[in-house]
Design an enzyme around this catalytic site. Structure first.
Site, PDB file in Angstrom:
ATOM      1  N   ASN A  66       0.703  -1.253  -0.172  1.00  0.00           N
ATOM      2  CA  ASN A  66       0.046  -0.042   0.072  1.00  0.00           C
ATOM      3  C   ASN A  66       0.783   1.185   0.184  1.00  0.00           C
ATOM      4  O   ASN A  66       1.922   1.367   0.548  1.00  0.00           O
ATOM      5  CB  ASN A  66      -1.060  -0.175   1.129  1.00  0.00           C
ATOM      6  CG  ASN A  66      -0.578   0.558   2.412  1.00  0.00           C
ATOM      7  OD1 ASN A  66      -0.533   1.774   2.575  1.00  0.00           O
ATOM      8  ND2 ASN A  66       0.008  -0.276   3.311  1.00  0.00           N
ATOM      9  N   GLY A  69      -0.436   6.747   2.110  1.00  0.00           N
ATOM     10  CA  GLY A  69       0.338   7.743   2.453  1.00  0.00           C
ATOM     11  C   GLY A  69      -0.536   8.388   3.633  1.00  0.00           C
ATOM     12  O   GLY A  69      -0.681   9.862   3.808  1.00  0.00           O
ATOM     13  N   LEU A  70      -0.936   7.834   4.587  1.00  0.00           N
ATOM     14  CA  LEU A  70      -1.174   8.696   5.881  1.00  0.00           C
ATOM     15  C   LEU A  70      -2.557   9.402   5.711  1.00  0.00           C
ATOM     16  O   LEU A  70      -2.923  10.336   6.440  1.00  0.00           O
ATOM     17  CB  LEU A  70      -0.320   9.251   6.465  1.00  0.00           C
ATOM     18  CG  LEU A  70       0.795   8.490   7.325  1.00  0.00           C
ATOM     19  CD1 LEU A  70       1.530   9.390   8.207  1.00  0.00           C
ATOM     20  CD2 LEU A  70       0.245   7.324   8.123  1.00  0.00           C
ATOM     21  N   CYS A 125       6.663   4.746   9.281  1.00  0.00           N
ATOM     22  CA  CYS A 125       5.678   4.683   8.140  1.00  0.00           C
ATOM     23  C   CYS A 125       6.502   5.007   6.650  1.00  0.00           C
ATOM     24  O   CYS A 125       7.228   5.730   6.607  1.00  0.00           O
ATOM     25  CB  CYS A 125       4.472   5.758   8.108  1.00  0.00           C
ATOM     26  SG  CYS A 125       3.556   5.644   6.621  1.00  0.00           S
ATOM     27  N   LYS A 158       5.688   2.044  17.248  1.00  0.00           N
ATOM     28  CA  LYS A 158       5.529   1.113  16.232  1.00  0.00           C
ATOM     29  C   LYS A 158       6.792   1.303  15.312  1.00  0.00           C
ATOM     30  O   LYS A 158       6.890   2.276  14.736  1.00  0.00           O
ATOM     31  CB  LYS A 158       4.025   1.515  15.362  1.00  0.00           C
ATOM     32  CG  LYS A 158       4.050   0.372  14.311  1.00  0.00           C
ATOM     33  CD  LYS A 158       2.651   0.392  14.040  1.00  0.00           C
ATOM     34  CE  LYS A 158       2.363  -0.760  12.863  1.00  0.00           C
ATOM     35  NZ  LYS A 158       0.810  -0.684  12.312  1.00  0.00           N
ATOM     36  N   ASN A 184       5.477  -2.324  11.134  1.00  0.00           N
ATOM     37  CA  ASN A 184       4.722  -1.686  10.248  1.00  0.00           C
ATOM     38  C   ASN A 184       4.796  -2.496   8.883  1.00  0.00           C
ATOM     39  O   ASN A 184       5.534  -3.424   8.921  1.00  0.00           O
ATOM     40  CB  ASN A 184       5.524  -0.369  10.211  1.00  0.00           C
ATOM     41  CG  ASN A 184       4.430   0.748   9.760  1.00  0.00           C
ATOM     42  OD1 ASN A 184       3.199   0.384   9.047  1.00  0.00           O
ATOM     43  ND2 ASN A 184       4.425   1.932  10.442  1.00  0.00           N
ATOM     44  N   SER A 252      -3.537  -6.579   7.253  1.00  0.00           N
ATOM     45  CA  SER A 252      -4.330  -6.343   6.300  1.00  0.00           C
ATOM     46  C   SER A 252      -5.350  -7.693   5.927  1.00  0.00           C
ATOM     47  O   SER A 252      -6.006  -7.659   5.224  1.00  0.00           O
ATOM     48  CB  SER A 252      -3.321  -6.598   5.150  1.00  0.00           C
ATOM     49  OG  SER A 252      -2.014  -7.152   5.365  1.00  0.00           O
TER      50      SER A 252
HETATM   51  C1  LIG Z   1      -4.033  -0.235   3.753  1.00  0.00           C
HETATM   52  C2  LIG Z   1      -3.045  -0.240   4.884  1.00  0.00           C
HETATM   53  C3  LIG Z   1      -3.039   0.981   5.584  1.00  0.00           C
HETATM   54  C4  LIG Z   1      -2.233   1.174   6.748  1.00  0.00           C
HETATM   55  N1  LIG Z   1      -2.182   2.396   7.316  1.00  0.00           N
HETATM   56  C5  LIG Z   1      -1.455   2.298   8.577  1.00  0.00           C
HETATM   57  C6  LIG Z   1      -1.434   3.433   9.278  1.00  0.00           C
HETATM   58  O1  LIG Z   1      -2.225   4.695   9.184  1.00  0.00           O
HETATM   59  N2  LIG Z   1      -0.536   3.595  10.469  1.00  0.00           N
HETATM   60  C7  LIG Z   1       0.225   2.420  10.900  1.00  0.00           C
HETATM   61  O2  LIG Z   1       0.997   2.521  11.637  1.00  0.00           O
HETATM   62  N3  LIG Z   1       0.222   1.191   9.975  1.00  0.00           N
HETATM   63  C8  LIG Z   1      -0.663   1.240   8.964  1.00  0.00           C
HETATM   64  N4  LIG Z   1      -0.606  -0.015   8.329  1.00  0.00           N
HETATM   65  C9  LIG Z   1       0.322  -1.007   8.635  1.00  0.00           C
HETATM   66  C10 LIG Z   1      -0.475  -2.072   9.474  1.00  0.00           C
HETATM   67  O3  LIG Z   1      -1.131  -1.390  10.658  1.00  0.00           O
HETATM   68  C11 LIG Z   1       0.441  -3.083   9.657  1.00  0.00           C
HETATM   69  O4  LIG Z   1       1.637  -2.826  10.503  1.00  0.00           O
HETATM   70  C12 LIG Z   1       0.897  -3.895   8.510  1.00  0.00           C
HETATM   71  O5  LIG Z   1       0.087  -4.157   7.735  1.00  0.00           O
HETATM   72  C13 LIG Z   1       1.522  -5.396   9.010  1.00  0.00           C
HETATM   73  O6  LIG Z   1       0.701  -6.161   9.326  1.00  0.00           O
HETATM   74  P1  LIG Z   1      -0.064  -7.226   8.570  1.00  0.00           P
HETATM   75  O7  LIG Z   1       0.997  -8.303   7.728  1.00  0.00           O
HETATM   76  O8  LIG Z   1      -0.817  -8.083   9.456  1.00  0.00           O
HETATM   77  O9  LIG Z   1      -0.867  -6.433   7.245  1.00  0.00           O
HETATM   78  C14 LIG Z   1      -1.332   0.095   7.064  1.00  0.00           C
HETATM   79  C15 LIG Z   1      -1.285  -1.233   6.284  1.00  0.00           C
HETATM   80  C16 LIG Z   1      -2.310  -1.298   5.294  1.00  0.00           C
HETATM   81  C17 LIG Z   1      -2.471  -2.713   4.486  1.00  0.00           C
END
Ligand SMILES: Cc1cc2nc3c(=O)[nH]c(=O)nc-3n(C[C@H](O)[C@H](O)[C@H](O)COP(=O)(O)O)c2cc1C
Length: 274
Positions: A66, A69-70, A125, A158, A184, A252
């Site tokens: 992804n 972009g926050l 991030c 994080k 992250n 995710s």
């Molecule tokens: C679409 C999307 C948006 C995300 N947005 C954020 C975010 O705003 N802040 C953050 O700390 N992590 C964000 N993440 C990271 C997730 O919180 C997580 O750390 C990362 O996806 C790894 O976990 P997973 O393998 O279970 O997906 C985002 C991940 C995805 C897929």
């Protein structure tokens, strides 16, 4: 069904946490949110951010890249419109924050600390043009040390699995962080129609990186650890528990199965997408 756990000075009703950015602002589906021990709302910045223009989410075999972009509604809107709704749900409320400088971090903490159980500092991030903070551990440690003085609420850092996670975790723990979330997304690139996009990789592809990172963190420090990376089923939870994790963050996988809890009933644990 699950026991209450202590994590980062909090008592949470089960060890499963919804990851920031993968579950909206956390209140939109109350019946799903309340199944989690804690919900982390998406990362909030002082000013609203539109995020990147599309494409922003790419499915790849075994994961998701992804470059959102926050995107978020900004501190004022979040505090007025979303947080009161989130607090009505019977789960522990954690809010993820990101500041571009100390003044912004301080404003985020000052506005939110009384309203939440804990704050998660997004120090890793990959979707911003600025450098990932944990790439510069000393600078990151200095910021955290100053932020620690602003609140008695638990502060959770994080980090990611690839930027010296063990060294960063013990440094941040020495500077007053109450717990670590690892990981992250991991910086990645993807090609679409001849164009290369930078983003963050998540899903089961990153699990082995995260497992290794958690083992290393645990060897070096007693800091509470939330495992986050490719969790879809009980086997993942077991692997992370053996590596030294205390609680388990679902990311995710929630894009596809927001109703995944209780994990015992997950019939999709071999699915290809996440
Ligand atoms: C679409 C999307 C948006 C995300 N947005 C954020 C975010 O705003 N802040 C953050 O700390 N992590 C964000 N993440 C990271 C997730 O919180 C997580 O750390 C990362 O996806 C790894 O976990 P997973 O393998 O279970 O997906 C985002 C991940 C995805 C897929």
């Amino acid at each position: 069904m699950y026991d209450t756990v202590r994590f980062a000075g909090l008592e949470i009703k089960n060890p499963f946490i919804a990851a920031s950015g993968c579950f909206g602002y956390g209140w939109e589906f109350p019946a799903l949110s309340e199944k989690f021990g804690a919900v982390v709302a998406k990362t909030i910045t002082v000013k609203p951010r539109e995020g990147n223009s599309p494409p922003r989410i790419f499915e790849v075999p075994g994961g998701v890249i992804n470059r959102v972009g926050l995107q978020n509604c900004g501190l004022k809107n979040f505090a007025e419109k979303h947080l009161p709704r989130l607090k009505k749900i019977g789960t522990t409320v954690i809010v993820s924050i990101f500041g571009e400088n100390f003044r912004q971090w301080a404003e985020l903490i000052g506005t939110l600390e009384k309203e939440v159980a804990a704050l998660e500092l997004n120090l890793s991030c990959p979707n911003l043009n600025k450098q990932i903070l944990t790439k510069n551990p000393e600078k990151c440690g200095n910021i955290v040390e100053k932020l620690r003085k602003l609140t008695d609420k638990p502060l959770i850092a994080k980090i990611n699995a690839v930027d010296s996670p063990a060294a960063v975790s013990s440094l941040l723990s020495d500077r007053g962080i109450d717990a670590i979330v690892c990981s992250n997304t991991i910086p990645a690139r993807v090609e679409l129609n001849g164009r290369i996009y930078k983003g963050g990789l998540s899903g089961r592809l990153i699990k082995n990186f995260v497992l290794k990172a958690i083992r290393e963190i645990r060897k070096k420090s007693d800091v509470p650890i939330a495992a986050c990376g490719g969790i879809r089923g009980l086997k993942d939870v077991d692997d992370y528990r053996k590596a030294g994790a205390d609680v388990f963050v679902l990311g995710s996988v929630l894009l596809r199965q927001p109703d995944i809890l209780p994990l015992e009933k997950n019939i999709d644990s071999e699915g290809d997408i996440v």
